[in-house]
Motif scaffolding. Structure first.
Motif, mmCIF file in Angstrom:
data_model
loop_
_atom_site.group_PDB
_atom_site.id
_atom_site.type_symbol
_atom_site.label_atom_id
_atom_site.label_comp_id
_atom_site.label_asym_id
_atom_site.label_seq_id
_atom_site.Cartn_x
_atom_site.Cartn_y
_atom_site.Cartn_z
ATOM 1 N N TRP A 14 -3.235 9.045 -11.946
ATOM 2 C CA TRP A 14 -3.438 9.147 -10.507
ATOM 3 C C TRP A 14 -2.778 10.419 -10.006
ATOM 4 C CZ3 TRP A 14 -1.824 3.653 -8.409
ATOM 5 C CH2 TRP A 14 -2.795 2.720 -8.789
ATOM 6 N N LYS A 15 -3.270 10.909 -8.893
ATOM 7 C CA LYS A 15 -2.687 12.097 -8.263
ATOM 8 C C LYS A 15 -1.206 11.874 -7.948
ATOM 9 C CE LYS A 15 -3.322 15.078 -4.233
ATOM 10 N NZ LYS A 15 -4.034 15.218 -2.964
ATOM 11 N N ASN A 16 -0.854 10.644 -7.510
ATOM 12 C CA ASN A 16 0.554 10.362 -7.173
ATOM 13 C C ASN A 16 1.358 9.832 -8.362
ATOM 14 O OD1 ASN A 16 -0.088 7.648 -7.455
ATOM 15 N ND2 ASN A 16 0.042 7.181 -5.264
ATOM 16 N N GLY A 17 0.729 9.765 -9.557
ATOM 17 C CA GLY A 17 1.433 9.354 -10.765
ATOM 18 C C GLY A 17 1.645 7.854 -10.898
ATOM 19 N N GLY A 18 1.118 7.060 -9.958
ATOM 20 C CA GLY A 18 1.397 5.626 -9.941
ATOM 21 C C GLY A 18 0.499 4.774 -10.819
ATOM 22 N N GLY A 19 -0.430 5.356 -11.532
ATOM 23 C CA GLY A 19 -1.328 4.568 -12.383
ATOM 24 C C GLY A 19 -2.319 5.462 -13.094
ATOM 25 N N GLU A 20 -3.406 4.853 -13.583
ATOM 26 C CA GLU A 20 -4.415 5.586 -14.337
ATOM 27 C C GLU A 20 -5.795 5.378 -13.726
ATOM 28 O OE1 GLU A 20 -5.011 6.166 -18.975
ATOM 29 O OE2 GLU A 20 -5.926 4.288 -18.320
ATOM 30 N N ASP A 48 1.976 -3.098 -5.882
ATOM 31 C CA ASP A 48 1.853 -2.679 -4.487
ATOM 32 C C ASP A 48 2.282 -1.217 -4.388
ATOM 33 O OD1 ASP A 48 1.327 -5.361 -4.111
ATOM 34 O OD2 ASP A 48 3.219 -5.805 -3.102
ATOM 35 N N GLY A 49 1.713 -0.493 -3.422
ATOM 36 C CA GLY A 49 2.164 0.876 -3.245
ATOM 37 C C GLY A 49 1.212 1.722 -2.439
ATOM 38 N N ALA A 50 1.603 2.998 -2.282
ATOM 39 C CA ALA A 50 0.836 3.952 -1.483
ATOM 40 C C ALA A 50 -0.337 4.515 -2.279
ATOM 41 C CB ALA A 50 1.737 5.085 -1.031
ATOM 42 N N PHE A 51 -1.432 4.778 -1.578
ATOM 43 C CA PHE A 51 -2.577 5.463 -2.172
ATOM 44 C C PHE A 51 -2.302 6.964 -2.184
ATOM 45 C CE2 PHE A 51 -6.649 2.801 -2.065
ATOM 46 C CZ PHE A 51 -5.964 1.617 -2.287
ATOM 47 N N SER A 52 -2.893 7.662 -3.152
ATOM 48 C CA SER A 52 -2.847 9.126 -3.155
ATOM 49 C C SER A 52 -3.596 9.626 -1.926
ATOM 50 C CB SER A 52 -3.521 9.681 -4.408
ATOM 51 O OG SER A 52 -2.888 9.216 -5.573
ATOM 52 N N THR A 70 -4.699 -6.310 -0.105
ATOM 53 C CA THR A 70 -4.676 -6.049 1.332
ATOM 54 C C THR A 70 -4.424 -4.569 1.525
ATOM 55 O OG1 THR A 70 -3.898 -8.261 1.862
ATOM 56 C CG2 THR A 70 -3.527 -6.562 3.512
ATOM 57 N N LEU A 71 -5.366 -3.912 2.201
ATOM 58 C CA LEU A 71 -5.227 -2.487 2.486
ATOM 59 C C LEU A 71 -4.582 -2.311 3.856
ATOM 60 C CD1 LEU A 71 -8.655 -1.097 1.288
ATOM 61 C CD2 LEU A 71 -6.426 -0.643 0.285
ATOM 62 N N VAL A 72 -3.594 -1.458 3.909
ATOM 63 C CA VAL A 72 -2.953 -1.102 5.165
ATOM 64 C C VAL A 72 -3.287 0.370 5.403
ATOM 65 C CG1 VAL A 72 -0.789 -0.961 6.441
ATOM 66 C CG2 VAL A 72 -1.126 -2.785 4.745
ATOM 67 N N ILE A 73 -4.278 0.598 6.282
ATOM 68 C CA ILE A 73 -4.776 1.932 6.591
ATOM 69 C C ILE A 73 -4.293 2.285 7.991
ATOM 70 C CG2 ILE A 73 -6.861 3.347 6.887
ATOM 71 C CD1 ILE A 73 -8.293 1.172 5.100
ATOM 72 N N GLU A 74 -3.595 3.419 8.127
ATOM 73 C CA GLU A 74 -3.042 3.806 9.432
ATOM 74 C C GLU A 74 -4.124 3.749 10.509
ATOM 75 O OE1 GLU A 74 -1.845 8.011 10.747
ATOM 76 O OE2 GLU A 74 0.026 7.050 10.099
ATOM 77 N N GLY A 75 -3.801 3.080 11.615
ATOM 78 C CA GLY A 75 -4.717 2.992 12.742
ATOM 79 C C GLY A 75 -5.665 1.808 12.692
ATOM 80 N N SER A 97 -1.817 2.160 2.112
ATOM 81 C CA SER A 97 -1.110 1.470 1.034
ATOM 82 C C SER A 97 -1.799 0.136 0.782
ATOM 83 C CB SER A 97 0.365 1.265 1.390
ATOM 84 O OG SER A 97 0.483 0.445 2.531
ATOM 85 N N SER A 98 -1.428 -0.497 -0.324
ATOM 86 C CA SER A 98 -2.035 -1.791 -0.653
ATOM 87 C C SER A 98 -0.989 -2.767 -1.158
ATOM 88 C CB SER A 98 -3.141 -1.612 -1.695
ATOM 89 O OG SER A 98 -2.589 -1.195 -2.932
ATOM 90 N N ARG A 99 -1.284 -4.049 -0.911
ATOM 91 C CA ARG A 99 -0.482 -5.158 -1.442
ATOM 92 C C ARG A 99 -1.431 -6.058 -2.211
ATOM 93 N NH1 ARG A 99 1.000 -5.311 4.025
ATOM 94 N NH2 ARG A 99 -0.167 -7.246 4.241
ATOM 95 N N LEU A 100 -1.100 -6.343 -3.448
ATOM 96 C CA LEU A 100 -1.942 -7.203 -4.277
ATOM 97 C C LEU A 100 -1.884 -8.636 -3.801
ATOM 98 C CD1 LEU A 100 -0.955 -5.723 -7.736
ATOM 99 C CD2 LEU A 100 -3.103 -5.362 -6.519
ATOM 100 N N ALA A 101 -3.038 -9.310 -3.822
ATOM 101 C CA ALA A 101 -3.091 -10.716 -3.412
ATOM 102 C C ALA A 101 -2.463 -11.607 -4.481
ATOM 103 C CB ALA A 101 -4.529 -11.140 -3.144
ATOM 104 N N ASP A 102 -2.840 -11.390 -5.752
ATOM 105 C CA ASP A 102 -2.330 -12.225 -6.850
ATOM 106 C C ASP A 102 -2.687 -11.579 -8.180
ATOM 107 O OD1 ASP A 102 -1.348 -14.279 -8.404
ATOM 108 O OD2 ASP A 102 -3.063 -15.599 -8.072
ATOM 109 N N GLY A 103 -1.892 -10.621 -8.597
ATOM 110 C CA GLY A 103 -2.136 -9.959 -9.875
ATOM 111 C C GLY A 103 -2.967 -8.684 -9.731
#
Length: 191
Positions: A14-20, A48-52, A70-75, A97-103
């Motif tokens: 990922w651009k932010n290094g948080g995954g593949e 859970d974490g921020a999107f690139s 759950t996506l948390v998109i500004e605005g 950013s996103s929060r996983l529901a279950d896995g």
């Protein structure tokens, strides 16, 4: 028509290094994250974490596997996105950013450069024959589940799960499947 088999996709961080990310296709060919016109990829979100952030890019996200996130998109109010939901479009350059529901969740991500192109993503259920008409300059068909035959202007091919076809300026196209299958139709149009 160009057929891209799942085994050929390119894996990259990922651009932010948080995954593949598994890059399905990019235009122009071999473009980088800084200079693509459009890009289609899959990613597994395991925490859970921020999107690139991608300046000047519009994005559409679809959940392919998992219990959703759950996506948390500004605005915007928080939005739970699951496998059952239609694709969700939003600017890729606003804090998200996103929060996983279950896995973990696997998603399909479509991005276009805002001032050059726009895109539309539709999830299609195919069982039997399904004609498609489009005026897009380019389309991609991503077979999510099952197996789908496609035909256009005397050319045909079969897509299996996770395979993709790209077509330039198709006029008419027919999809057919003997068993219930799911395809994402990605249309690229001039901005």
């Amino acid at each position: 028509m160009r057929i891209l088999r799942a085994i050929e996709y390119r894996r990259m961080p990922w651009k932010n290094g948080g995954g593949e990310t598994v890059e399905i296709a990019v235009s122009p060919d071999r473009a980088t994250l800084a200079d693509f016109d459009w890009r289609v990829s899959m990613a597994t979100v395991a925490a859970d974490g921020a999107f690139s952030s991608f300046q000047g890019i519009d994005r559409t996200l679809s959940v392919l596997e998992g219990h959703g996130l759950t996506l948390v998109i500004e605005g915007r109010p928080p939005k739970l996105l699951t496998v059952a939901d239609p694709p969700l479009s939003f600017p890729a350059d606003v804090p998200t950013s996103s929060r996983l529901a279950d896995g973990p969740v696997t998603d399909l991500n479509v991005m276009t450069r805002r001032h050059a192109l726009r895109h539309r993503v539709r999830k299609l259920h195919v069982e039997g024959s399904l004609p498609i008409a489009t005026n897009a300059r380019e389309i991609l068909l991503f077979c999510h589940k099952g197996s789908v035959a496609l035909g256009t202007q005397g050319v045909s091919a079969t897509l299996h799960a996770l395979d993709t076809a790209t077509l330039q300026q198709p006029i008419a196209l027919t999809l057919s499947a003997d068993i219930a299958s799911e395809v994402f139709l990605i249309e690229m149009m001039s901005g």
